[in-house]
Enzyme design. Sequence first.
Site, PDB file in Angstrom:
ATOM      1  N   GLY A   1      15.411 -34.236 -24.308  1.00 23.92           N
ATOM      2  CA  GLY A   1      16.016 -35.134 -25.296  1.00 23.92           C
ATOM      3  C   GLY A   1      17.364 -34.641 -25.754  1.00 23.92           C
ATOM      4  N   GLY A   2      18.124 -34.073 -24.814  1.00 23.97           N
ATOM      5  CA  GLY A   2      19.328 -33.332 -25.177  1.00 23.97           C
ATOM      6  C   GLY A   2      20.499 -34.160 -25.656  1.00 23.97           C
TER       7      GLY A   2
ATOM      8  N   GLY B   1      20.320 -36.498 -27.961  1.00 25.54           N
ATOM      9  CA  GLY B   1      20.107 -36.943 -29.328  1.00 25.54           C
ATOM     10  C   GLY B   1      21.016 -36.191 -30.288  1.00 25.54           C
ATOM     11  CD  GLN B   2      21.200 -35.690 -36.482  1.00 26.95           C
ATOM     12  OE1 GLN B   2      19.979 -35.831 -36.594  1.00 26.95           O
ATOM     13  NE2 GLN B   2      22.010 -35.739 -37.525  1.00 26.95           N
ATOM     14  CG  LEU B   3      18.917 -32.126 -33.954  1.00 28.25           C
ATOM     15  CD1 LEU B   3      17.497 -31.722 -34.315  1.00 28.25           C
ATOM     16  CD2 LEU B   3      19.890 -31.658 -35.018  1.00 28.25           C
TER      17      LEU B   3
ATOM     18  CG  ASP C   1      18.479 -37.734 -23.059  1.00 27.28           C
ATOM     19  OD1 ASP C   1      17.871 -38.801 -22.819  1.00 27.28           O
ATOM     20  OD2 ASP C   1      18.698 -37.334 -24.218  1.00 27.28           O
TER      21      ASP C   1
ATOM     22  CE1 TYR D   1      10.114 -37.756 -35.358  1.00 28.09           C
ATOM     23  CE2 TYR D   1      10.523 -37.853 -37.718  1.00 28.09           C
ATOM     24  CZ  TYR D   1      10.762 -37.285 -36.481  1.00 28.09           C
ATOM     25  OH  TYR D   1      11.653 -36.248 -36.371  1.00 28.09           O
TER      26      TYR D   1
ATOM     27  CE  LYS E   1       8.739 -34.575 -34.195  1.00 25.08           C
ATOM     28  NZ  LYS E   1       9.127 -33.786 -33.004  1.00 25.08           N
TER      29      LYS E   1
END
Length: 363
Positions: free
Chosen positions: A50-51, A53-55, A76, A183, A187
């Site tokens: 998921g590279g 995304g935001q982080l 990703d 979500y 988690k």
Amino acid sequence: MLSGVRLCVRSPWKAWSVRGMSWSPRQINRWPSDQLSDSPADSPRVLITGGLGQLGVGLAQMLRQQYGKENVILSDIRRPPNEVYNMGPFVYADVLDFKNLRELVVNNRITWLVHYSALLSAVGEANVALARTINITGLHNVLDLALENCLRLFVPSTIGAFGPSSPRDPAPDLSIQRPRTIYGVSKVHAELMGEYLHHKYGLDFRCLRYPGVVSANTNPGGGTTDYAVQIFHDALSTGKHECYLRANTRLPMMHIPDCHRATVEFMQAPESRLSLRTYNIAAMSFTPEEVAEEIRKHLPNLRVTYNPDIIRQTIADSWPVRFDDSNARQDWGWKPAYGLSEMVTDMLAAIREKRENAGLTIS
């Protein structure tokens, strides 16, 4: 009986793969004590899912500075922008495709896996089935791979892992959670599965509950705290912002450099220093009204209106007001560098520079 499960058998001689098997192999749960080491001799080989995304991109940059460009692989399912592709290794990786993930781990000799693939809170509520598939099935795939290959696995958690019955001011590391979003449920599932596999099989599972993360480098991605990013863009583009939360909605937040640094320091921490597998981390806590007032110290004409969205407001009202991160501070030395004023100054400077470089007007 074990079916569809993969074990990282903590033996120096052998690890058995049991995905798809229908019997229980003999299990050796731990490395012998004389084989244990908190500090691998070689640099880690890191895969980030998921590279885009935001982080992911920022974390990859920080890790590459420490361990070398070729030792950190971003992945990703989307095509990366040219600047990201040129920064270092990038590969296609679908977290729902176990065979693809296994090939990446084996062929690239991965030792650390950072699992950022997920659908966030508000987006997940709009598509529960997809969120369940990505957030839970994808998690199981990376857990299986980590067990099979004895990886150090990082999975982020969130303020969304708490619910309306949780302590809110502050929320401790260990408490009632019971979230009310898919979500958050996914988690909590990740936290408990990782802790279970750590205690049963010795999996080196590590998890941080992130506050809302504020970044100038990526667009809002469907989270409930995204207003705290959008307000900076609006302040510099139009001078007006409509907030989907009430003015007094207080939530824990963190500037992205602190988030990346916390993640790296936590991954580097010796196992012997960790009393928990999941930690809260905190930096600041503010309301939309407070961040708007801080921005007005730089842009006095900013106008903010409030039009609460019932879905996001309900989610925010169920989350903690503040995090208690005393265990992270005590165990592995966590300490944030940015407060509200420092974050606002940095965000405005970064977004102003981006707009100027793009030839865009500034309000």
